[in-house]
Design an enzyme around this catalytic site. Sequence first.
Site, PDB file in Angstrom:
ATOM      1  N   SER A  22      10.154 -16.748  76.145  1.00 48.74           N
ATOM      2  CA  SER A  22      10.896 -16.018  77.171  1.00 48.74           C
ATOM      3  C   SER A  22      11.933 -16.884  77.882  1.00 48.74           C
ATOM      4  O   SER A  22      11.673 -18.039  78.231  1.00 48.74           O
ATOM      5  CB  SER A  22       9.932 -15.442  78.212  1.00 48.74           C
ATOM      6  OG  SER A  22      10.652 -14.829  79.261  1.00 48.74           O
ATOM      7  N   SER A  24      13.019 -15.866  80.819  1.00 48.77           N
ATOM      8  CA  SER A  24      12.888 -15.470  82.230  1.00 48.77           C
ATOM      9  C   SER A  24      12.683 -16.652  83.179  1.00 48.77           C
ATOM     10  O   SER A  24      13.332 -16.706  84.237  1.00 48.77           O
ATOM     11  CB  SER A  24      11.762 -14.456  82.399  1.00 48.77           C
ATOM     12  OG  SER A  24      12.086 -13.236  81.781  1.00 48.77           O
ATOM     13  N   LYS A  73       2.137  -3.709  80.171  1.00 51.18           N
ATOM     14  CA  LYS A  73       2.890  -2.848  81.092  1.00 51.18           C
ATOM     15  C   LYS A  73       2.108  -1.613  81.550  1.00 51.18           C
ATOM     16  O   LYS A  73       2.162  -1.234  82.720  1.00 51.18           O
ATOM     17  CB  LYS A  73       4.209  -2.421  80.444  1.00 51.18           C
ATOM     18  CG  LYS A  73       5.208  -3.553  80.266  1.00 51.18           C
ATOM     19  CD  LYS A  73       6.527  -3.040  79.709  1.00 51.18           C
ATOM     20  CE  LYS A  73       7.569  -4.137  79.632  1.00 51.18           C
ATOM     21  NZ  LYS A  73       8.880  -3.618  79.212  1.00 51.18           N
ATOM     22  N   ASN A  94       7.101  -3.095  84.810  1.00 51.77           N
ATOM     23  CA  ASN A  94       7.575  -4.401  84.333  1.00 51.77           C
ATOM     24  C   ASN A  94       7.824  -5.381  85.463  1.00 51.77           C
ATOM     25  O   ASN A  94       8.180  -6.528  85.226  1.00 51.77           O
ATOM     26  CB  ASN A  94       8.833  -4.241  83.462  1.00 51.77           C
ATOM     27  CG  ASN A  94      10.094  -4.041  84.284  1.00 51.77           C
ATOM     28  OD1 ASN A  94      10.042  -3.612  85.446  1.00 51.77           O
ATOM     29  ND2 ASN A  94      11.239  -4.314  83.699  1.00 51.77           N
ATOM     30  N   GLY A 133      15.069   7.051  70.066  1.00 48.15           N
ATOM     31  CA  GLY A 133      13.825   6.341  70.299  1.00 48.15           C
ATOM     32  C   GLY A 133      13.005   6.994  71.394  1.00 48.15           C
ATOM     33  O   GLY A 133      13.525   7.780  72.201  1.00 48.15           O
ATOM     34  N   GLY A 135      10.067   4.937  72.713  1.00 47.32           N
ATOM     35  CA  GLY A 135       9.179   3.888  73.196  1.00 47.32           C
ATOM     36  C   GLY A 135       9.442   3.573  74.656  1.00 47.32           C
ATOM     37  O   GLY A 135      10.028   4.371  75.393  1.00 47.32           O
ATOM     38  N   ALA A 137      11.468   1.359  76.273  1.00 54.62           N
ATOM     39  CA  ALA A 137      12.853   1.267  76.742  1.00 54.62           C
ATOM     40  C   ALA A 137      13.503   2.642  76.817  1.00 54.62           C
ATOM     41  O   ALA A 137      14.185   2.972  77.791  1.00 54.62           O
ATOM     42  CB  ALA A 137      13.662   0.353  75.825  1.00 54.62           C
ATOM     43  N   TYR A 237      19.905  -6.750  71.772  1.00 54.03           N
ATOM     44  CA  TYR A 237      20.845  -7.773  72.252  1.00 54.03           C
ATOM     45  C   TYR A 237      20.996  -8.949  71.297  1.00 54.03           C
ATOM     46  O   TYR A 237      21.755  -9.875  71.570  1.00 54.03           O
ATOM     47  CB  TYR A 237      20.453  -8.268  73.647  1.00 54.03           C
ATOM     48  CG  TYR A 237      19.047  -8.811  73.754  1.00 54.03           C
ATOM     49  CD1 TYR A 237      18.757 -10.121  73.432  1.00 54.03           C
ATOM     50  CD2 TYR A 237      18.014  -7.996  74.193  1.00 54.03           C
ATOM     51  CE1 TYR A 237      17.482 -10.627  73.536  1.00 54.03           C
ATOM     52  CE2 TYR A 237      16.720  -8.485  74.311  1.00 54.03           C
ATOM     53  CZ  TYR A 237      16.458  -9.801  73.986  1.00 54.03           C
ATOM     54  OH  TYR A 237      15.177 -10.290  74.088  1.00 54.03           O
ATOM     55  N   GLY A 258      23.549  -4.777  74.600  1.00 52.01           N
ATOM     56  CA  GLY A 258      22.234  -4.764  75.220  1.00 52.01           C
ATOM     57  C   GLY A 258      21.944  -5.906  76.176  1.00 52.01           C
ATOM     58  O   GLY A 258      21.037  -5.794  76.999  1.00 52.01           O
TER      59      GLY A 258
END
Length: 294
Positions: A22, A24, A73, A94, A133, A135, A137, A237, A258
């Site tokens: 990640s 983040s 999540k 999230n 989609g 899911g 997102a 992305y 993205g």
Amino acid sequence: MESRIDGHTTMLGLFGSPVGHSGSPAMYNYSFEKAGINYAYLAFDIQENEMESALKYMRLLNMRGANITMPCKKAAAELVDKLSPAAELIGAVNTIVNNDGVLTGYNTDGAGYVENLRHNGVDPEGKRVTILGAGGAATAIAVQMALDGAQAIHIFNPKDSFYKNAEITAQKIMEKVPSCHVTVGDINDQEALSMAIGQSDILANATRAGMEPNVDQTNIKDMTVYRSDLVVTDTVYSPAVTKMLADAAEHGSQTIGGKGMLVWQGAAAFKLYTGKDMPVEEVTERFFSDDGGH
């Protein structure tokens, strides 16, 4: 970073598995330092069945909050004390903010998508959207677009286990936001898909099509759906410009990549944690400078 950690430093984290890859921690720690905020952000490898313990220690250690990634999540949404309107509709969290031991769950994925639209000059209000989609997102995008004033949403997904989820999401959105009409269709029905896109202002891919290593994949077979007044967006992305975006640009549509959604959802979480704006321009330049979408 070590030079600014002291006895008053407040901890935040990322919960999920795997988290070693990640970006983040780097993004948030850079942002805290730039903003002069005495916070430190770490990644913790947490499984779904460990979330209850993780939240217990979040309270015990007085952590300010945490971002939540897969597979945690949905568990987070069930374990927090309160949910934001978007998180309640999505059924997944999230971002968690700890206010004196009261944990509130948010979902900033949809907010990141909408802010990325606005950053590229597109207002969601009154818009008609086709989402590919069903899911996490896709659900977050559908919910936030509805909350922010979209007129109609068409969700397309294969008739798999996520299809039922899309139907449930559609009902929940229309109950909460009656002014927004939501339909669900089979993504393999190219005629229905093309018709929906023809009636839409925005086309959003929230599937893995086009993601590395499957960079040649796209859900769109009919190139005539692309037109100059259609905004085409992707949640993928890597690569920054997917096949769908390249096809859309070639046929005159506005395209939005993205990585903008990624940085803006982070900015939304940063605001929840700190009450301040994340230095988005510096973060984008430092961590997302190869994005062709914004």
